[in-house]
Design an enzyme around this catalytic site. Structure first.
Site, short mmCIF file in Angstrom:
data_model
loop_
_atom_site.label_atom_id
_atom_site.label_comp_id
_atom_site.label_asym_id
_atom_site.label_seq_id
_atom_site.Cartn_x
_atom_site.Cartn_y
_atom_site.Cartn_z
N ASP A 136 14.81 50.22 82.21
CA ASP A 136 15.36 49.33 81.19
C ASP A 136 14.99 47.87 81.45
O ASP A 136 14.84 47.09 80.51
CB ASP A 136 16.88 49.49 81.12
CG ASP A 136 17.29 50.80 80.45
OD1 ASP A 136 16.38 51.52 79.95
OD2 ASP A 136 18.49 51.11 80.43
N GLY A 137 14.84 47.50 82.72
CA GLY A 137 14.42 46.13 83.04
C GLY A 137 13.03 45.84 82.52
O GLY A 137 12.75 44.74 82.01
N ARG A 166 11.83 43.18 79.58
CA ARG A 166 10.71 42.26 79.77
C ARG A 166 9.77 42.31 78.57
O ARG A 166 9.27 41.28 78.11
CB ARG A 166 9.97 42.60 81.07
CG ARG A 166 8.78 41.71 81.36
CD ARG A 166 8.49 41.66 82.87
NE ARG A 166 8.32 42.98 83.45
CZ ARG A 166 7.17 43.66 83.47
NH1 ARG A 166 6.08 43.13 82.93
NH2 ARG A 166 7.09 44.85 84.04
N ASN A 190 20.24 42.83 74.97
CA ASN A 190 21.40 43.41 75.66
C ASN A 190 22.60 42.47 75.71
O ASN A 190 23.65 42.77 75.19
CB ASN A 190 21.01 43.82 77.08
CG ASN A 190 20.69 45.30 77.20
OD1 ASN A 190 20.57 45.99 76.20
ND2 ASN A 190 20.53 45.77 78.42
N ASP A 191 22.42 41.34 76.41
CA ASP A 191 23.58 40.50 76.62
C ASP A 191 23.23 39.06 77.02
O ASP A 191 22.13 38.76 77.47
CB ASP A 191 24.51 41.11 77.69
CG ASP A 191 23.79 41.51 78.97
OD1 ASP A 191 22.92 40.75 79.42
OD2 ASP A 191 24.08 42.59 79.50
N LYS A 234 40.04 31.69 82.91
CA LYS A 234 39.47 31.42 84.23
C LYS A 234 38.96 32.76 84.78
O LYS A 234 39.70 33.72 84.88
CB LYS A 234 40.54 30.83 85.17
CG LYS A 234 40.01 30.51 86.57
CD LYS A 234 41.13 30.02 87.49
CE LYS A 234 41.56 28.62 87.13
NZ LYS A 234 42.53 28.09 88.13
N ASP A 279 35.22 34.85 86.92
CA ASP A 279 33.90 34.73 87.54
C ASP A 279 32.82 34.48 86.50
O ASP A 279 31.77 33.92 86.80
CB ASP A 279 33.56 36.02 88.31
CG ASP A 279 34.16 36.04 89.71
OD1 ASP A 279 34.76 35.03 90.12
OD2 ASP A 279 34.02 37.08 90.38
N ALA A 309 35.99 39.71 86.24
CA ALA A 309 37.02 39.41 87.24
C ALA A 309 37.89 38.23 86.82
O ALA A 309 37.95 37.20 87.50
CB ALA A 309 36.36 39.13 88.60
#
Length: 314
Positions: free
Chosen positions: A96-97, A101, A170-171, A198, A200, A235
């Site tokens: 998928d990477g 690309r 994707n995102d 607040k 990560d 998180a």
């Protein structure tokens, strides 16, 4: 009379569906320009790329190697705008990477991509590498379908002036990176405050990307044809912060709170810039759709069960 009307309506619906299916078939002209994007670090992918190039050239097609890759023997490097504009199909050999690309290389061009999985999971590269030549043969014969996927358009503003524009399949991720403290972020939808969180970081995912980082962070799985985005905090400091699904015709914006705040801005897994409190990230649905090449009987839920063991009770 009612039965006749119902029968006629069903026939019209069936005819419309048949016409739509035919319209969405991949139709490649003779001597098409086709690019190969392969997983660079894998000898198996390199070897397969050479064989695919030979196969396509024997069929009379013009074959290119994607930019920033070692040239596949007998192909040309797709470097110029004219060459990229001429492409009719991109074949991805990798995970998928590698697929993402290829999407970046196209820079919004509506060129269909067919992916063969040579990685681990392979949601985007849904076809097995073992079936490469059979699937390509089907594609060349016009037996494969084009499936549209929505993309995210991101604009980074600094004091009201655009300093970067990006398209993501994707995102889009805003995260604290190596900084020790959490980032405080205000989230707006169509200029209305959603919340101040607040955490990560934050993931804004398209339906295609919902099974990637979004899922790992506790976000929901979206059907790929859903006209929505999902915002998932990573998180979060508060347990009241939860993933939020929003219609993709709305405008989302993010602002860091605090003069010393810094954050990484990541598009489809690649860091593209750093954000400060002077920046605003504005997200909308891209005016471009991405076109995936799939077999006519492809079923998304079968893919979920195969890749994620979705619903498996064993």
């Amino acid at each position: 009379m009612m039965k006749v009307a119902t029968t006629t309506a069903k026939k019209m619906t069936a005819a419309t569906e048949k016409k739509t299916a035919a319209t969405n078939r991949l139709q490649l002209p003779e001597k098409s320009a086709i690019a190969l994007v392969y997983r660079i670090e894998t000898a198996k992918a390199v070897s397969l790329a050479k064989k695919v190039a030979e196969f396509l050239k024997a069929k009379g097609h013009e074959v290119f190697t994607g930019p920033d890759q070692k040239l596949v023997p007998g192909t040309k490097a797709a470097k110029t705008k004219k060459q990229l504009d001429s492409l009719k199909l991109v074949i991805v050999l990798g995970g998928d990477g590698t697929y993402l690309r290829a999407v970046r290389i196209l820079e919004g061009r509506s060129v269909p991509i067919i992916g063969f999985n040579m990685g681990s999971l392979g949601f985007l590269t849904a076809h097995s590498a073992d079936s490469t030549f059979d699937i390509i043969e089907e594609a060349l014969a016009g037996k494969m379908e084009l499936r549209p996927r929505s993309m995210i358009f991101a604009k980074v503003l600094r004091k009201g002036k655009t300093r970067g524009e990006y398209h993501a399949l994707n995102d889009i991720v805003i995260e604290r990176g190596s900084m020790s403290q959490l980032i405080n972020t205000s989230i707006y939808s169509d200029k209305f405050l959603v919340s101040e969180v607040k955490a990560d970081g934050f993931i804004v995912s398209s339906p295609s990307g919902s099974t990637a980082y979004n899922l790992a962070a506790g976000g929901p799985i979206l059907h790929p044809e859903s006209p929505v985005f999902v915002v998932t905090p990573v998180a979060p400091h508060s347990l009241t912060s939860r993933p939020l699904i929003v219609p993709d015709n709305s405008t989302l914006s993010f602002k860091l709170d605090g003069r010393t705040m810094k954050a990484h801005f990541i598009v489809d897994g690649m860091k593209v810039t750093e954000l400060s409190a002077d920046d605003e990230v504005v997200l909308t649905r891209s005016c471009y759709d991405h076109w995936m090449v799939r077999q006519a009987d492809h079923n998304y839920f079968t893919l979920l069960r195969e890749k994620l063991k979705f619903g498996d009770r064993s």
